[in-house]
Scaffold this motif. Sequence first.
Motif, PDB file in Angstrom:
ATOM      1  N   UNK A 252      -1.501  10.976  -2.760  1.00  0.00           N
ATOM      2  CA  UNK A 252      -2.431   9.872  -3.040  1.00  0.00           C
ATOM      3  C   UNK A 252      -1.755   8.813  -3.915  1.00  0.00           C
ATOM      4  N   UNK A 253      -0.923   9.264  -4.857  1.00  0.00           N
ATOM      5  CA  UNK A 253      -0.208   8.290  -5.711  1.00  0.00           C
ATOM      6  C   UNK A 253       0.710   7.437  -4.825  1.00  0.00           C
ATOM      7  N   UNK A 254       1.446   8.110  -3.931  1.00  0.00           N
ATOM      8  CA  UNK A 254       2.372   7.369  -3.059  1.00  0.00           C
ATOM      9  C   UNK A 254       1.605   6.378  -2.177  1.00  0.00           C
ATOM     10  N   UNK A 255       0.450   6.798  -1.643  1.00  0.00           N
ATOM     11  CA  UNK A 255      -0.344   5.891  -0.795  1.00  0.00           C
ATOM     12  C   UNK A 255      -0.801   4.662  -1.566  1.00  0.00           C
ATOM     13  N   UNK A 256      -1.262   4.888  -2.793  1.00  0.00           N
ATOM     14  CA  UNK A 256      -1.756   3.751  -3.587  1.00  0.00           C
ATOM     15  C   UNK A 256      -0.616   2.785  -3.902  1.00  0.00           C
ATOM     16  N   UNK A 257       0.541   3.367  -4.236  1.00  0.00           N
ATOM     17  CA  UNK A 257       1.700   2.505  -4.540  1.00  0.00           C
ATOM     18  C   UNK A 257       2.062   1.695  -3.296  1.00  0.00           C
ATOM     19  N   UNK A 258       2.021   2.348  -2.120  1.00  0.00           N
ATOM     20  CA  UNK A 258       2.366   1.642  -0.879  1.00  0.00           C
ATOM     21  C   UNK A 258       1.357   0.524  -0.580  1.00  0.00           C
ATOM     22  N   UNK A 259       0.127   0.690  -1.075  1.00  0.00           N
ATOM     23  CA  UNK A 259      -0.879  -0.378  -0.884  1.00  0.00           C
ATOM     24  C   UNK A 259      -0.718  -1.496  -1.907  1.00  0.00           C
ATOM     25  N   UNK A 260       0.289  -1.372  -2.765  1.00  0.00           N
ATOM     26  CA  UNK A 260       0.566  -2.459  -3.723  1.00  0.00           C
ATOM     27  C   UNK A 260      -0.133  -2.312  -5.061  1.00  0.00           C
ATOM     28  N   UNK A 261      -0.744  -1.144  -5.317  1.00  0.00           N
ATOM     29  CA  UNK A 261      -1.406  -0.958  -6.616  1.00  0.00           C
ATOM     30  C   UNK A 261      -0.356  -0.753  -7.702  1.00  0.00           C
ATOM     31  N   UNK A 262      -0.520  -1.467  -8.822  1.00  0.00           N
ATOM     32  CA  UNK A 262       0.520  -1.416  -9.857  1.00  0.00           C
ATOM     33  C   UNK A 262       0.105  -0.670 -11.115  1.00  0.00           C
ATOM     34  N   UNK A 263      -1.221  -0.535 -11.313  1.00  0.00           N
ATOM     35  CA  UNK A 263      -1.688   0.096 -12.557  1.00  0.00           C
ATOM     36  C   UNK A 263      -2.582   1.289 -12.241  1.00  0.00           C
TER      37      UNK A 263
END
Length: 387
Positions: A252-263
């Motif tokens: 889930x962390x990797x998915x969020x990062x791939x969606x451009x989430x930074x914080x």
Amino acid sequence: MGRVGVLLLNLGGPEQLEDVRPFLFNLFSDPEIIRLPFPWLQKPLAWLISSSRAQKSQENYQQIGGGSPLRQITEEQANALQKSLEKKGVEANVYIGMRYWYPFTEEAIARIKRDGIEQLAILPLYPQFSISTSGSSFRLLEQLWLEDPTLNRIRYTAIPSWYSRPGYVQAMAELIAQELDQLPDPSDGHIFFSAHGVPVSYVQESGDPYQREIEHCTELIIKALNRANDYTLAYQSRVGPVEWLQPYTEDAIADLAARGIESLVVVPISFVSEHIETLQEIDIEYREIAEEAGIENFRRVPALNTHSGFIDDLADLTVEALAAPPRLLSEVVHPDKRMKMYPPERSAWGMTPFAEVWNGRLAMVGFLALLLELVSGRGPLHFVGLL
Ligand SMILES: C=CC1=C(C)c2cc3[nH]c(cc4nc(cc5[nH]c(cc1n2)c(C)c5CCC(=O)O)C(CCC(=O)O)=C4C)c(C)c3C=C
Ligand SMILES: [Fe+2]
Ligand SMILES: [Fe+2]
């Protein structure tokens, strides 16, 4: 009211590196943690897994100072709860019963007997119920009551779960708000609830209410927080070859990062004390994964520990539970036909001479295979990730 006691149930943790292996042995000896079709395999397998997992696990405990802080924090919680009860006019002794390490649940029950406690609230320090946590402790207590009929003199009440308590929900929301407000832009922090996982079969086959309670808990906290931030719920710390609740935290962390989430603001949700999985797994392992994936701000919400609003709410919960009609352990552990503790019925494994011979032979073969695996460091258990 007669003499009042509160029994806090918790998991326990190794206090020093030498404790890690026997602690893991106790944990894997629990049929609510590893569900095997053959009870006679439990101890050999527990021995094998604890022996080979010990080194990796010790390295993790080494990273957080050489032991689990769980006993000390639970003692601080017990003292704070006792004081809070006193302020509410209730003189109570607060006891700690750990499932897999000192002070063991058996020791707590012996002290409760010795102190002549007449009214007892049994309060797991797990906000949500799982067969593998509160269920396992309740099951052990049920056994102790069966073995010692004098315990029936105690009027006890068992509290299955309490994640919807307003003080707990409010305290969690406050801690999340504090972390969000440390971000460069609080409105764009993604709230990431990370719950301890359980195997899917607990929920889907045995009717464990854990996932439902975790989901409901996150909804209540988000409502109390009353901010527009997005949130995700994922499950961490899976062990072994079977499928656990998803999404897994690292994915889930990797998915969020791939969606451009930074914080990210990570919220440990299934446990109220700091422990190895907050201090090592989240603070070190998941932080590294997140930073490598491009998350720029990674913050973790602290565990409640002795947060005063939370402890006062536990004191209110205790007072209310003692005043209400008592809830028996058997009602909690077997609340309806949908939830199955394990093994469902020990007598169902009844031995016939034929079964005994074959069980013995299979045990020998299995045990030799396990030994070989341990010595060689290769084999099916390594392959499936249990070791
Ligand atoms: C609500 C919290 C927890 C659930 C649900 C849970 C289920 C569960 N755990 C294991 C296996 C292990 N757990 C270990 C440590 C551990 N587990 C919890 C909480 C829950 N477990 C805590 C708080 C701790 C840490 C205690 C401490 O020392 O601070 C470990 C040992 C550590 C390691 O080697 O990783 C294992 C193994 C299973 C299999 C399971 C559900 C079936
Ligand atoms: Fe665990
Ligand atoms: Fe873990």
